[in-house]
Write a protein that holds these residues in place. Sequence first.
Motif, PDB file in Angstrom:
ATOM      1  N   SER A  13       0.829  -1.202   0.000  1.00 24.27           N
ATOM      2  CA  SER A  13       0.000   0.000   0.000  1.00 24.27           C
ATOM      3  C   SER A  13       0.864   1.254   0.000  1.00 24.27           C
ATOM      4  O   SER A  13       0.596   2.213  -0.740  1.00 24.27           O
ATOM      5  CB  SER A  13      -0.934  -0.009   1.213  1.00 24.27           C
ATOM      6  OG  SER A  13      -1.776   1.122   1.188  1.00 24.27           O
ATOM      7  N   VAL A  14       1.921   1.279   0.801  1.00 20.33           N
ATOM      8  CA  VAL A  14       2.818   2.434   0.828  1.00 20.33           C
ATOM      9  C   VAL A  14       3.513   2.585  -0.528  1.00 20.33           C
ATOM     10  O   VAL A  14       3.619   3.682  -1.075  1.00 20.33           O
ATOM     11  CB  VAL A  14       3.864   2.282   1.951  1.00 20.33           C
ATOM     12  CG1 VAL A  14       4.878   3.436   1.885  1.00 20.33           C
ATOM     13  CG2 VAL A  14       3.189   2.272   3.309  1.00 20.33           C
ATOM     14  N   ALA A  15       3.970   1.468  -1.094  1.00 19.59           N
ATOM     15  CA  ALA A  15       4.678   1.513  -2.371  1.00 19.59           C
ATOM     16  C   ALA A  15       3.787   2.046  -3.485  1.00 19.59           C
ATOM     17  O   ALA A  15       4.241   2.813  -4.348  1.00 19.59           O
ATOM     18  CB  ALA A  15       5.193   0.118  -2.725  1.00 19.59           C
ATOM     19  N   GLN A  16       2.523   1.672  -3.478  1.00 20.79           N
ATOM     20  CA  GLN A  16       1.619   2.062  -4.565  1.00 20.79           C
ATOM     21  C   GLN A  16       1.084   3.485  -4.394  1.00 20.79           C
ATOM     22  O   GLN A  16       0.802   4.158  -5.383  1.00 20.79           O
ATOM     23  CB  GLN A  16       0.472   1.060  -4.678  1.00 20.79           C
ATOM     24  CG  GLN A  16       0.919  -0.301  -5.192  1.00 20.79           C
ATOM     25  CD  GLN A  16      -0.212  -1.302  -5.267  1.00 20.79           C
ATOM     26  OE1 GLN A  16      -0.700  -1.820  -4.262  1.00 20.79           O
ATOM     27  NE2 GLN A  16      -0.639  -1.595  -6.477  1.00 20.79           N
ATOM     28  N   THR A  17       0.921   3.930  -3.150  1.00 14.63           N
ATOM     29  CA  THR A  17       0.420   5.295  -2.918  1.00 14.63           C
ATOM     30  C   THR A  17       1.543   6.315  -2.838  1.00 14.63           C
ATOM     31  O   THR A  17       1.315   7.507  -3.028  1.00 14.63           O
ATOM     32  CB  THR A  17      -0.404   5.363  -1.620  1.00 14.63           C
ATOM     33  OG1 THR A  17       0.435   5.027  -0.501  1.00 14.63           O
ATOM     34  CG2 THR A  17      -1.591   4.411  -1.671  1.00 14.63           C
ATOM     35  N   GLY A  18       2.773   5.839  -2.537  1.00 13.90           N
ATOM     36  CA  GLY A  18       3.900   6.746  -2.405  1.00 13.90           C
ATOM     37  C   GLY A  18       3.913   7.531  -1.118  1.00 13.90           C
ATOM     38  O   GLY A  18       4.646   8.517  -0.993  1.00 13.90           O
ATOM     39  N   SER A  19       3.118   7.095  -0.130  1.00 16.48           N
ATOM     40  CA  SER A  19       2.999   7.875   1.101  1.00 16.48           C
ATOM     41  C   SER A  19       2.527   6.974   2.241  1.00 16.48           C
ATOM     42  O   SER A  19       1.594   6.172   2.071  1.00 16.48           O
ATOM     43  CB  SER A  19       2.006   9.024   0.894  1.00 16.48           C
ATOM     44  OG  SER A  19       1.563   9.555   2.111  1.00 16.48           O
ATOM     45  N   PHE A  20       3.150   7.126   3.424  1.00 10.43           N
ATOM     46  CA  PHE A  20       2.706   6.378   4.591  1.00 10.43           C
ATOM     47  C   PHE A  20       1.326   6.855   5.046  1.00 10.43           C
ATOM     48  O   PHE A  20       0.488   6.055   5.458  1.00 10.43           O
ATOM     49  CB  PHE A  20       3.715   6.539   5.744  1.00 10.43           C
ATOM     50  CG  PHE A  20       4.954   5.707   5.587  1.00 10.43           C
ATOM     51  CD1 PHE A  20       5.005   4.410   6.084  1.00 10.43           C
ATOM     52  CD2 PHE A  20       6.068   6.212   4.941  1.00 10.43           C
ATOM     53  CE1 PHE A  20       6.142   3.635   5.931  1.00 10.43           C
ATOM     54  CE2 PHE A  20       7.211   5.447   4.783  1.00 10.43           C
ATOM     55  CZ  PHE A  20       7.251   4.150   5.282  1.00 10.43           C
ATOM     56  N   SER A  21       1.093   8.170   4.949  1.00 14.75           N
ATOM     57  CA  SER A  21      -0.198   8.699   5.410  1.00 14.75           C
ATOM     58  C   SER A  21      -1.341   8.247   4.508  1.00 14.75           C
ATOM     59  O   SER A  21      -2.420   7.881   4.987  1.00 14.75           O
ATOM     60  CB  SER A  21      -0.146  10.228   5.486  1.00 14.75           C
ATOM     61  OG  SER A  21       0.142  10.788   4.218  1.00 14.75           O
ATOM     62  N   ARG A  22      -1.127   8.259   3.175  1.00 13.25           N
ATOM     63  CA  ARG A  22      -2.186   7.807   2.274  1.00 13.25           C
ATOM     64  C   ARG A  22      -2.442   6.312   2.446  1.00 13.25           C
ATOM     65  O   ARG A  22      -3.589   5.862   2.374  1.00 13.25           O
ATOM     66  CB  ARG A  22      -1.819   8.132   0.822  1.00 13.25           C
ATOM     67  CG  ARG A  22      -1.961   9.600   0.468  1.00 13.25           C
ATOM     68  CD  ARG A  22      -1.956   9.820  -1.039  1.00 13.25           C
ATOM     69  NE  ARG A  22      -0.659   9.551  -1.611  1.00 13.25           N
ATOM     70  CZ  ARG A  22       0.293  10.460  -1.750  1.00 13.25           C
ATOM     71  NH1 ARG A  22       0.087  11.698  -1.330  1.00 13.25           N
ATOM     72  NH2 ARG A  22       1.462  10.149  -2.306  1.00 13.25           N
ATOM     73  N   ALA A  23      -1.389   5.549   2.650  1.00 13.81           N
ATOM     74  CA  ALA A  23      -1.567   4.118   2.893  1.00 13.81           C
ATOM     75  C   ALA A  23      -2.355   3.888   4.177  1.00 13.81           C
ATOM     76  O   ALA A  23      -3.216   3.002   4.239  1.00 13.81           O
ATOM     77  CB  ALA A  23      -0.206   3.429   2.969  1.00 13.81           C
ATOM     78  N   ALA A  24      -2.068   4.690   5.195  1.00 10.44           N
ATOM     79  CA  ALA A  24      -2.800   4.562   6.461  1.00 10.44           C
ATOM     80  C   ALA A  24      -4.285   4.848   6.258  1.00 10.44           C
ATOM     81  O   ALA A  24      -5.153   4.144   6.796  1.00 10.44           O
ATOM     82  CB  ALA A  24      -2.201   5.509   7.499  1.00 10.44           C
ATOM     83  N   ASP A  25      -4.583   5.881   5.461  1.00  7.16           N
ATOM     84  CA  ASP A  25      -5.993   6.199   5.182  1.00  7.16           C
ATOM     85  C   ASP A  25      -6.664   5.067   4.403  1.00  7.16           C
ATOM     86  O   ASP A  25      -7.804   4.689   4.704  1.00  7.16           O
ATOM     87  CB  ASP A  25      -6.084   7.496   4.378  1.00  7.16           C
ATOM     88  CG  ASP A  25      -5.696   8.716   5.192  1.00  7.16           C
ATOM     89  OD1 ASP A  25      -5.737   8.627   6.430  1.00  7.16           O
ATOM     90  OD2 ASP A  25      -5.353   9.753   4.583  1.00  7.16           O
ATOM     91  N   ASP A  26      -5.959   4.520   3.393  1.00  2.00           N
ATOM     92  CA  ASP A  26      -6.546   3.459   2.574  1.00  2.00           C
ATOM     93  C   ASP A  26      -6.836   2.207   3.388  1.00  2.00           C
ATOM     94  O   ASP A  26      -7.848   1.527   3.164  1.00  2.00           O
ATOM     95  CB  ASP A  26      -5.606   3.102   1.410  1.00  2.00           C
ATOM     96  CG  ASP A  26      -5.566   4.182   0.351  1.00  2.00           C
ATOM     97  OD1 ASP A  26      -6.410   5.092   0.407  1.00  2.00           O
ATOM     98  OD2 ASP A  26      -4.684   4.120  -0.533  1.00  2.00           O
ATOM     99  N   LEU A  27      -5.943   1.888   4.323  1.00  3.13           N
ATOM    100  CA  LEU A  27      -6.084   0.650   5.102  1.00  3.13           C
ATOM    101  C   LEU A  27      -6.786   0.866   6.436  1.00  3.13           C
ATOM    102  O   LEU A  27      -7.013  -0.090   7.189  1.00  3.13           O
ATOM    103  CB  LEU A  27      -4.706   0.033   5.348  1.00  3.13           C
ATOM    104  CG  LEU A  27      -3.938  -0.404   4.094  1.00  3.13           C
ATOM    105  CD1 LEU A  27      -2.544  -0.904   4.463  1.00  3.13           C
ATOM    106  CD2 LEU A  27      -4.706  -1.484   3.336  1.00  3.13           C
ATOM    107  N   ASN A  28      -7.100   2.133   6.730  1.00  2.00           N
ATOM    108  CA  ASN A  28      -7.817   2.477   7.962  1.00  2.00           C
ATOM    109  C   ASN A  28      -7.043   2.045   9.211  1.00  2.00           C
ATOM    110  O   ASN A  28      -7.591   1.478  10.153  1.00  2.00           O
ATOM    111  CB  ASN A  28      -9.216   1.845   7.963  1.00  2.00           C
ATOM    112  CG  ASN A  28     -10.142   2.495   8.984  1.00  2.00           C
ATOM    113  OD1 ASN A  28      -9.984   3.680   9.311  1.00  2.00           O
ATOM    114  ND2 ASN A  28     -11.079   1.720   9.509  1.00  2.00           N
ATOM    115  N   VAL A  29      -5.758   2.321   9.202  1.00  2.00           N
ATOM    116  CA  VAL A  29      -4.908   2.084  10.373  1.00  2.00           C
ATOM    117  C   VAL A  29      -4.098   3.353  10.619  1.00  2.00           C
ATOM    118  O   VAL A  29      -4.080   4.266   9.789  1.00  2.00           O
ATOM    119  CB  VAL A  29      -3.962   0.883  10.170  1.00  2.00           C
ATOM    120  CG1 VAL A  29      -4.751  -0.403   9.993  1.00  2.00           C
ATOM    121  CG2 VAL A  29      -3.041   1.111   8.980  1.00  2.00           C
TER     122      VAL A  29
END
Length: 294
Positions: A13-29
């Motif tokens: 998720s981080v690799a595909q979004t390019g961001s830890f924050s966006r990955a956190a939002d996508d995965l709801n963590v």
Amino acid sequence: MALNLHLLRLFASVAQTGSFSRAADDLNVSQPAISRGVRDFELQVGCRLLDRGPRGVRVTREGEALLRYAKSLFAMERAAEEELRSLRELGEGILRIGASTTIATYMIPSYLGSFYKAHPGVEISIVSANTRAIATLLLEHAIDVALVEGPVDEPGIVSEAWLTDEMVLITSPEHAFAREIEPVDTARLNAETFICREPGSGTREIVAEVLRNNGIRPVRSLEIGSTEAIKQLVASGLGVAITSAAAIRDQITLRTLIVVPIHRLRMERTLWRLSVPGRLANPATIAFERLIQI
């Protein structure tokens, strides 16, 4: 070493979004949980997967290699979930189709209508793009069915002939060619402005091959990324074009465009279905592919 699939999902998720924050939002963590999970995963696999920087993250060479497998793994997971939801006579599920612009606009709507009548519970998603983009989406597991206007020479993709499509020369009704009784000689096309699709389009590649093989070298050309725009420009008298006969049926009926025969030249092309060998197809995909082969 067995990979932790939860941590693999965080990394992907981080690799595909390019961001830890966006990955956190996508995965709801939480973002700290994402950061900690990716760090633990890097320790598990024994190499750095992401380069962190003030402008975001960049996937390392090792991360890119692992991400390819992650995409395949999670695509298979989605396919399994969709198949389980679809077991009751395709009462549910999703059908993701990618098609070249001409095919999406003029050729598959009738197939989609028949499919929807038979399986109204299946969600249909359609992406229209040029051949090169559709091939990329197929490799990325973003679509299940890929129908394009030219064969694709890409590792991991198989091109299979699907339909034969007639290509025709079109002009405005006011063009001199429209008043000709006999088919136009190819040499006369050299003086014309040819309106064509953009690079990467299957139609453009076919038209370029036809012109080259018949010694036609137009004095001018104009690139447009839309078949509809090409038809409008031809109808306005800006130039001529070679396009699919399926794309101009309405305009021929209304006589806003004219088909001009070319002396001793009949143009046909094969339309193609792309697939990835070994990839599992969900029930909706299997049903649609059976329908378009009829």
